[in-house]
Design an enzyme around this catalytic site. Sequence first.
Site, PDB file in Angstrom:
ATOM      1  N   HIS A  89      29.925  64.737  17.547  1.00  0.00           N
ATOM      2  CA  HIS A  89      29.590  64.495  16.257  1.00  0.00           C
ATOM      3  C   HIS A  89      28.057  64.654  16.032  1.00  0.00           C
ATOM      4  O   HIS A  89      27.308  64.431  15.197  1.00  0.00           O
ATOM      5  CB  HIS A  89      29.655  62.872  15.712  1.00  0.00           C
ATOM      6  CG  HIS A  89      31.236  62.478  15.890  1.00  0.00           C
ATOM      7  ND1 HIS A  89      31.322  61.234  16.236  1.00  0.00           N
ATOM      8  CD2 HIS A  89      32.206  63.045  15.356  1.00  0.00           C
ATOM      9  CE1 HIS A  89      32.885  60.994  16.176  1.00  0.00           C
ATOM     10  NE2 HIS A  89      33.254  62.031  15.569  1.00  0.00           N
ATOM     11  N   HIS A 134      27.752  56.524  13.502  1.00  0.00           N
ATOM     12  CA  HIS A 134      29.006  57.205  12.788  1.00  0.00           C
ATOM     13  C   HIS A 134      30.391  56.845  13.086  1.00  0.00           C
ATOM     14  O   HIS A 134      30.852  56.900  14.234  1.00  0.00           O
ATOM     15  CB  HIS A 134      28.938  58.830  13.520  1.00  0.00           C
ATOM     16  CG  HIS A 134      29.986  59.694  12.846  1.00  0.00           C
ATOM     17  ND1 HIS A 134      29.745  60.947  12.114  1.00  0.00           N
ATOM     18  CD2 HIS A 134      31.295  59.613  13.137  1.00  0.00           C
ATOM     19  CE1 HIS A 134      30.731  61.686  11.589  1.00  0.00           C
ATOM     20  NE2 HIS A 134      31.851  60.746  12.357  1.00  0.00           N
ATOM     21  N   ASN A 176      37.252  57.613  11.938  1.00  0.00           N
ATOM     22  CA  ASN A 176      38.441  57.449  12.904  1.00  0.00           C
ATOM     23  C   ASN A 176      38.141  57.494  14.308  1.00  0.00           C
ATOM     24  O   ASN A 176      38.345  56.735  15.099  1.00  0.00           O
ATOM     25  CB  ASN A 176      39.684  58.337  12.295  1.00  0.00           C
ATOM     26  CG  ASN A 176      40.725  58.235  13.074  1.00  0.00           C
ATOM     27  OD1 ASN A 176      41.042  57.100  13.602  1.00  0.00           O
ATOM     28  ND2 ASN A 176      41.571  59.203  13.697  1.00  0.00           N
ATOM     29  N   GLY A 177      37.320  58.597  14.640  1.00  0.00           N
ATOM     30  CA  GLY A 177      36.688  58.807  15.660  1.00  0.00           C
ATOM     31  C   GLY A 177      35.214  58.304  15.493  1.00  0.00           C
ATOM     32  O   GLY A 177      34.547  58.328  14.441  1.00  0.00           O
ATOM     33  N   ARG A 211      41.173  55.569  19.840  1.00  0.00           N
ATOM     34  CA  ARG A 211      40.650  55.729  21.312  1.00  0.00           C
ATOM     35  C   ARG A 211      40.303  54.403  21.822  1.00  0.00           C
ATOM     36  O   ARG A 211      39.700  53.586  21.063  1.00  0.00           O
ATOM     37  CB  ARG A 211      39.649  56.818  21.010  1.00  0.00           C
ATOM     38  CG  ARG A 211      40.161  58.179  21.053  1.00  0.00           C
ATOM     39  CD  ARG A 211      38.948  59.131  21.335  1.00  0.00           C
ATOM     40  NE  ARG A 211      39.333  60.418  20.593  1.00  0.00           N
ATOM     41  CZ  ARG A 211      38.435  61.037  19.728  1.00  0.00           C
ATOM     42  NH1 ARG A 211      37.290  60.557  18.979  1.00  0.00           N
ATOM     43  NH2 ARG A 211      38.862  62.298  19.189  1.00  0.00           N
ATOM     44  N   PHE A 262      41.362  51.694   9.164  1.00  0.00           N
ATOM     45  CA  PHE A 262      40.625  50.444   8.991  1.00  0.00           C
ATOM     46  C   PHE A 262      40.823  49.581   7.573  1.00  0.00           C
ATOM     47  O   PHE A 262      40.812  48.377   7.484  1.00  0.00           O
ATOM     48  CB  PHE A 262      39.193  50.481   9.058  1.00  0.00           C
ATOM     49  CG  PHE A 262      38.570  50.891  10.532  1.00  0.00           C
ATOM     50  CD1 PHE A 262      38.743  52.024  11.156  1.00  0.00           C
ATOM     51  CD2 PHE A 262      37.957  49.633  11.019  1.00  0.00           C
ATOM     52  CE1 PHE A 262      38.411  51.856  12.404  1.00  0.00           C
ATOM     53  CE2 PHE A 262      37.561  49.683  12.413  1.00  0.00           C
ATOM     54  CZ  PHE A 262      37.813  51.081  13.155  1.00  0.00           C
ATOM     55  N   GLY A 320      33.758  57.757   7.469  1.00  0.00           N
ATOM     56  CA  GLY A 320      34.712  56.819   6.540  1.00  0.00           C
ATOM     57  C   GLY A 320      34.239  55.342   6.612  1.00  0.00           C
ATOM     58  O   GLY A 320      34.302  54.709   5.581  1.00  0.00           O
ATOM     59  N   GLU A 327      30.492  54.428   5.926  1.00  0.00           N
ATOM     60  CA  GLU A 327      29.900  54.807   4.515  1.00  0.00           C
ATOM     61  C   GLU A 327      30.825  53.684   3.098  1.00  0.00           C
ATOM     62  O   GLU A 327      30.134  53.625   2.183  1.00  0.00           O
ATOM     63  CB  GLU A 327      30.318  56.347   4.040  1.00  0.00           C
ATOM     64  CG  GLU A 327      29.492  57.193   4.690  1.00  0.00           C
ATOM     65  CD  GLU A 327      30.028  58.431   4.517  1.00  0.00           C
ATOM     66  OE1 GLU A 327      30.798  58.798   3.558  1.00  0.00           O
ATOM     67  OE2 GLU A 327      29.790  59.457   5.384  1.00  0.00           O
ATOM     68  N   GLU A 368      28.904  67.304   7.393  1.00  0.00           N
ATOM     69  CA  GLU A 368      28.955  68.157   8.365  1.00  0.00           C
ATOM     70  C   GLU A 368      29.196  69.642   7.917  1.00  0.00           C
ATOM     71  O   GLU A 368      28.435  70.332   8.561  1.00  0.00           O
ATOM     72  CB  GLU A 368      30.169  67.685   9.423  1.00  0.00           C
ATOM     73  CG  GLU A 368      29.698  66.445  10.200  1.00  0.00           C
ATOM     74  CD  GLU A 368      30.812  65.914  10.947  1.00  0.00           C
ATOM     75  OE1 GLU A 368      31.643  65.301  10.291  1.00  0.00           O
ATOM     76  OE2 GLU A 368      30.946  66.083  11.962  1.00  0.00           O
TER      77      GLU A 368
HETATM   78  P1  ADP Z   1      37.715  61.130  10.900  1.00  0.00           P
HETATM   79  O1  ADP Z   1      36.756  62.192  10.185  1.00  0.00           O
HETATM   80  O2  ADP Z   1      37.149  60.853  12.317  1.00  0.00           O
HETATM   81  O3  ADP Z   1      39.100  61.372  10.713  1.00  0.00           O
HETATM   82  P2  ADP Z   1      36.701  59.559   8.699  1.00  0.00           P
HETATM   83  O4  ADP Z   1      35.414  59.550   8.682  1.00  0.00           O
HETATM   84  O5  ADP Z   1      37.310  60.089   7.607  1.00  0.00           O
HETATM   85  O6  ADP Z   1      37.183  59.941  10.121  1.00  0.00           O
HETATM   86  O7  ADP Z   1      36.874  58.076   8.519  1.00  0.00           O
HETATM   87  C1  ADP Z   1      38.190  57.438   8.401  1.00  0.00           C
HETATM   88  C2  ADP Z   1      38.371  55.963   8.382  1.00  0.00           C
HETATM   89  O8  ADP Z   1      37.397  55.629   7.181  1.00  0.00           O
HETATM   90  C3  ADP Z   1      39.518  55.380   8.243  1.00  0.00           C
HETATM   91  O9  ADP Z   1      39.814  54.296   9.233  1.00  0.00           O
HETATM   92  C4  ADP Z   1      39.539  54.505   6.811  1.00  0.00           C
HETATM   93  O10 ADP Z   1      40.334  53.478   6.890  1.00  0.00           O
HETATM   94  C5  ADP Z   1      38.043  54.546   6.815  1.00  0.00           C
HETATM   95  N1  ADP Z   1      37.822  54.240   5.453  1.00  0.00           N
HETATM   96  C6  ADP Z   1      37.687  54.985   4.373  1.00  0.00           C
HETATM   97  N2  ADP Z   1      37.600  54.355   3.348  1.00  0.00           N
HETATM   98  C7  ADP Z   1      37.356  53.095   3.799  1.00  0.00           C
HETATM   99  C8  ADP Z   1      37.165  51.984   2.803  1.00  0.00           C
HETATM  100  N3  ADP Z   1      36.918  51.916   1.526  1.00  0.00           N
HETATM  101  N4  ADP Z   1      36.930  50.790   3.277  1.00  0.00           N
HETATM  102  C9  ADP Z   1      37.247  50.623   4.803  1.00  0.00           C
HETATM  103  N5  ADP Z   1      37.585  52.024   5.439  1.00  0.00           N
HETATM  104  C10 ADP Z   1      37.340  52.739   4.871  1.00  0.00           C
END
Ligand code: ADP
Length: 397
Positions: A180, A208, A211-212, A241, A284, A331, A334, A384
């Site tokens: 990342h 950061h 999901n990861g 993970r 989440f 995700g 933010e 990114e």
């Molecule tokens: P990646 O790029 O690693 O796949 P992201 O940065 O897109 O992951 O993040 C995905 C995560 O963010 C998911 O677990 C999702 O539940 C969480 N997420 C997105 N929006 C919300 C929200 N409004 N409240 C809580 N979690 C959120």
Amino acid sequence: MNILVINCGSSSLKYQLIDSDSEAVLAKGLCERIGIDKSVITHTPAGKDKVVLETPMPNHTVAVKLVIDALTNKEHGVIDSLDAIHAVGHRVVHGGEKFATSVIIDDTVMKAIEECNDLAPLHNPANLIGINSCKEIMPNVPMVAVFDTAFHQTMPEKAYLYGLPYEYYEKYKVRRYGFHGTSHDYVSAHAAEIMGKTRDALKIIVCHLGNGGSISAVDHGKCVDTSMGLTPLEGIIMGTRSGDIDPAICDFICRKENLTSVEMNNILNKKSGVLGLSKVSSDFRDIEAAANQGNQLAKAALEAFYYKVAKYIGAYVAAMNGVDAIAFTAGVGENNISGRAKIAEYLGYLGTQIDPEKNNVRGEDQVISTPDSKVTLLCVPTNEELAIARQTLALVK
Ligand code: ADP
């Protein structure tokens, strides 16, 4: 200048076409199921509805060709011809110790990326396929590799060495690399901007949380530590993970469950984290919903996640002997308002005070601490693709 940003996986390809002058995204999209049946491209031109086309994509070269067709299409295209793509920026996952910055891609660079394949066997070969496919279709367009690991190459030896026989580092380069990096770089720089300061004058911790997830300590603009390791498996508890565990657990479970190391690795990467703990989901939002309905495992998974993030923050305060700012991104970082508040609860010893009203924000640049908080807390959406486009521009212009 129009810059095509490519993020190529083994069976997928994400793209964005970015106008580097305005930094606007002209179009973005995703090719899925490349090399298998029912391949589909989803193309979204800025300000218009997305177009979904199911069409065979036997390989990545066909996928890149379809991306170009979509971008130049009379109806939903955004450019007239291939000539309007002036450079391509490729996300490359692992640059090993060879790349501490982004580079213009030539044959030597391709070879060096290939030499890192062992370190990221699922990702680097796919990244190389993406580069080769683009080169085939756009032989005269300059291409840049932007590495996930590069920003972390400034880590000192004491942070990247594992307590293993040194020969494994010598022979196989087993060490902490971190991932990342593009996000940690972008978010730390942008957090400083939001604070009206320069990153060179600050100690920043970037969380950061997607999901990861990974956390990094950025001391006066340089990464000095980060939570992911040789692979993205180390560090905080993630969606699927495990993050840090006692390494002896692997052998213990393999014996009990009669598993191979490959199967164990799969469990640690795909079936662990908050998914494994909660038995609900890796997402989440689902876990929060379950926790709110009284699901005890979902509550425990979230508590373990927040606790782990707070522990890493504490460790990085120690690593930098202080901290000026903590930025939440990706995700969860933010969007998860209550999650940020939970993590901030652990940080009272730093004189940190979150402002509940300011924290009531999703996906926007915002200082979320009170004016008299000793440490500035921020929500900083990562980008990114924009970071890759900026680095590509810097090298090709
Ligand atoms: P990646 O790029 O690693 O796949 P992201 O940065 O897109 O992951 O993040 C995905 C995560 O963010 C998911 O677990 C999702 O539940 C969480 N997420 C997105 N929006 C919300 C929200 N409004 N409240 C809580 N979690 C959120």
